[in-house]
Design an enzyme around this catalytic site. Structure first.
Site, PDB file in Angstrom:
ATOM      1  N   GLY A   1      43.807  25.918   3.494  1.00 30.61           N
ATOM      2  CA  GLY A   1      45.214  26.315   3.584  1.00 30.61           C
ATOM      3  C   GLY A   1      45.469  27.300   4.701  1.00 30.61           C
ATOM      4  O   GLY A   1      44.653  27.453   5.620  1.00 30.61           O
ATOM      5  N   ALA A   2      46.654  27.996   4.626  1.00 29.94           N
ATOM      6  CA  ALA A   2      47.136  28.853   5.720  1.00 29.94           C
ATOM      7  C   ALA A   2      47.065  28.048   7.015  1.00 29.94           C
ATOM      8  O   ALA A   2      46.462  28.461   8.009  1.00 29.94           O
ATOM      9  CB  ALA A   2      46.335  30.153   5.806  1.00 29.94           C
TER      10      ALA A   2
ATOM     11  N   HIS B   1      47.532  26.026  10.453  1.00 28.63           N
ATOM     12  CA  HIS B   1      48.014  26.404  11.783  1.00 28.63           C
ATOM     13  C   HIS B   1      47.878  25.184  12.700  1.00 28.63           C
ATOM     14  O   HIS B   1      47.412  24.117  12.247  1.00 28.63           O
ATOM     15  CB  HIS B   1      47.227  27.622  12.293  1.00 28.63           C
ATOM     16  CG  HIS B   1      45.739  27.454  12.233  1.00 28.63           C
ATOM     17  ND1 HIS B   1      45.064  26.520  12.986  1.00 28.63           N
ATOM     18  CD2 HIS B   1      44.788  28.081  11.492  1.00 28.63           C
ATOM     19  CE1 HIS B   1      43.773  26.598  12.736  1.00 28.63           C
ATOM     20  NE2 HIS B   1      43.567  27.521  11.823  1.00 28.63           N
ATOM     21  N   PRO B   2      48.266  25.317  13.978  1.00 25.52           N
ATOM     22  CA  PRO B   2      48.226  24.134  14.847  1.00 25.52           C
ATOM     23  C   PRO B   2      46.834  23.486  14.977  1.00 25.52           C
ATOM     24  O   PRO B   2      46.732  22.291  15.294  1.00 25.52           O
ATOM     25  CB  PRO B   2      48.718  24.676  16.193  1.00 25.52           C
ATOM     26  CG  PRO B   2      49.645  25.787  15.806  1.00 25.52           C
ATOM     27  CD  PRO B   2      49.006  26.442  14.608  1.00 25.52           C
TER      28      PRO B   2
ATOM     29  N   HIS C   1      44.839  22.930  12.436  1.00 24.59           N
ATOM     30  CA  HIS C   1      44.861  21.951  11.339  1.00 24.59           C
ATOM     31  C   HIS C   1      45.784  20.790  11.693  1.00 24.59           C
ATOM     32  O   HIS C   1      45.498  19.637  11.369  1.00 24.59           O
ATOM     33  CB  HIS C   1      45.368  22.605  10.041  1.00 24.59           C
ATOM     34  CG  HIS C   1      44.462  23.667   9.493  1.00 24.59           C
ATOM     35  ND1 HIS C   1      44.794  25.001   9.503  1.00 24.59           N
ATOM     36  CD2 HIS C   1      43.239  23.581   8.916  1.00 24.59           C
ATOM     37  CE1 HIS C   1      43.821  25.698   8.951  1.00 24.59           C
ATOM     38  NE2 HIS C   1      42.861  24.878   8.592  1.00 24.59           N
TER      39      HIS C   1
ATOM     40  N   ASP D   1      34.211  25.836  14.006  1.00 27.15           N
ATOM     41  CA  ASP D   1      33.142  26.149  13.056  1.00 27.15           C
ATOM     42  C   ASP D   1      31.959  25.226  13.357  1.00 27.15           C
ATOM     43  O   ASP D   1      31.660  24.305  12.597  1.00 27.15           O
ATOM     44  CB  ASP D   1      33.633  25.949  11.624  1.00 27.15           C
ATOM     45  CG  ASP D   1      34.786  26.886  11.289  1.00 27.15           C
ATOM     46  OD1 ASP D   1      34.718  28.060  11.671  1.00 27.15           O
ATOM     47  OD2 ASP D   1      35.756  26.438  10.666  1.00 27.15           O
TER      48      ASP D   1
ATOM     49  N   VAL E   1      41.500  24.667  18.930  1.00 28.06           N
ATOM     50  CA  VAL E   1      42.856  24.858  19.478  1.00 28.06           C
ATOM     51  C   VAL E   1      43.004  26.358  19.729  1.00 28.06           C
ATOM     52  O   VAL E   1      42.668  27.174  18.856  1.00 28.06           O
ATOM     53  CB  VAL E   1      43.932  24.346  18.498  1.00 28.06           C
ATOM     54  CG1 VAL E   1      45.327  24.590  19.063  1.00 28.06           C
ATOM     55  CG2 VAL E   1      43.723  22.853  18.230  1.00 28.06           C
TER      56      VAL E   1
HETATM   57  O1  PAF Z   1      36.675  24.898   7.275  1.00 29.75           O
HETATM   58  C1  PAF Z   1      37.208  25.133   6.180  1.00 29.75           C
HETATM   59  O2  PAF Z   1      38.409  25.344   6.079  1.00 29.75           O
HETATM   60  C2  PAF Z   1      36.342  25.179   4.926  1.00 29.75           C
HETATM   61  O3  PAF Z   1      35.095  25.700   5.190  1.00 29.75           O
HETATM   62  C3  PAF Z   1      36.221  23.797   4.240  1.00 29.75           C
HETATM   63  C4  PAF Z   1      35.510  22.784   5.115  1.00 29.75           C
HETATM   64  C5  PAF Z   1      37.615  23.278   3.876  1.00 29.75           C
HETATM   65  C6  PAF Z   1      35.414  23.934   2.949  1.00 29.75           C
HETATM   66  O4  PAF Z   1      35.987  24.845   2.066  1.00 29.75           O
END
Ligand code: PAF
Length: 292
Positions: free
Chosen positions: A29-30, A32-33, A35, A156, A182
């Protein structure tokens, strides 16, 4: 949970595609662009898009960080709707981990890959990520006859390497796709945690991506990377507590001995900036312009 499975199956049945593809975008959640780019890519390459929103306590080694992690489901739902997501899975804690905080007894172990860099600084973090991702794939994955892809950001980078190995080692029927970082107009990698930075923290955070861009430019020009000089600069900076700045092999996450680089590698950086821990990644390609 039965609800989300039924919704996924129904969405798959309703596609006109002869060989439907389901795209999963797991998030905490939260949104942002960063995502948004994952959602858009999933929408473009799948017939059914599923997003999950769940702040996973198993991957936080610091209870305060878990408590303060931004939560804004209503706003997130707007973005998910705008991106044409077909099903949203936003379970509560008890639905994911019945009996929490006593559960779960069984977790996925990510071995030595999960103990490097971010894993060394946040013990158990990658086991927590691998456990929740395995659960999400089990809950959300469509029937075996339907192709399934899951989308993750390259910021990540260690998480991505762990998830690729997870899928390979446990034969999970999901293809892992990824997209570059991004960045905002100042080069700062977008992160949900940026919401907790003050203006002064944000200025300090700019130094992280600056260091990565410097490394990318040195790699591109076949120059020595001189990591120790960059580390010293960051260690001297105000409001910033550098944890690591390393250049690693993209698959094993082991530090590369090459300097100047002869092969593409990844630069990883992590620091505490004001109240939050930030990470960033950049691909270093000898002879090529920076990406990510
Ligand atoms: O990258 C993330 O937002 C989290 O580590 C994930 C992959 C959703 C797992 O909780």
């Amino acid at each position: 949970m039965t609800g989300i499975r039924a919704a996924v199956l129904q969405a798959v049945e309703h596609t006109a595609a002869a060989h439907p593809v389901v795209g999963i975008v797991p998030t905490m959640g939260a949104l942002h662009p960063g995502h948004a780019s994952l959602l858009q890519a999933a929408r473009e390459s799948s017939d059914v898009v599923i997003a999950s929103v769940f702040v996973n306590p198993l991957q936080f080694d610091d209870p305060t960080d878990y408590q303060l992690y931004p939560r804004q489901l209503e706003t997130d739902m707007q973005m998910l709707t705008e991106h044409g997501v077909d099903c949203v899975f936003a379970p509560d804690l008890q639905e994911m981990y019945p009996g929490y905080p006593a559960a779960p007894l069984i977790r996925v172990s990510t071995g030595e890959l999960g103990r490097r860099w971010e894993g060394a600084s946040r013990p158990g973090h990658f086991d927590g990520v691998a456990t929740v991702v395995t659960k999400l794939f089990t809950i959300l994955a469509p029937p075996a006859a339907v192709a399934c892809e899951a989308w993750f950001g390259q910021k990540d980078a260690e998480q991505l390497a762990v998830i690729r190995r997870l899928v390979e080692d446990l034969n999970l029927p999901v293809r892992i796709r990824s997209l570059p970082n991004v960045r905002d107009e100042n080069g700062v990698a977008l992160s949900s945690r940026n919401l907790r930075l003050s203006a002064a923290d944000y200025d300090a955070a700019c130094a992280l991506s600056r260091a990565l861009f410097t490394l990318a430019a040195r790699a591109q020009a076949h120059q020595p990377l001189d990591l120790s000089q960059l580390r010293a600069q960051l260690q001297a900076a105000q409001r910033l507590d550098l944890d690591y700045l390393v250049v690693v092999d993209p698959d094993t996450m082991q530090e590369t001995a090459d300097d100047p680089l002869r092969q593409p590698a990844l630069a990883l950086i992590a620091a505490r900036v004001g109240p939050v821990r930030l990470i960033d990644t950049m691909e270093l390609c000898p002879g090529a312009a920076p990406t990510g």
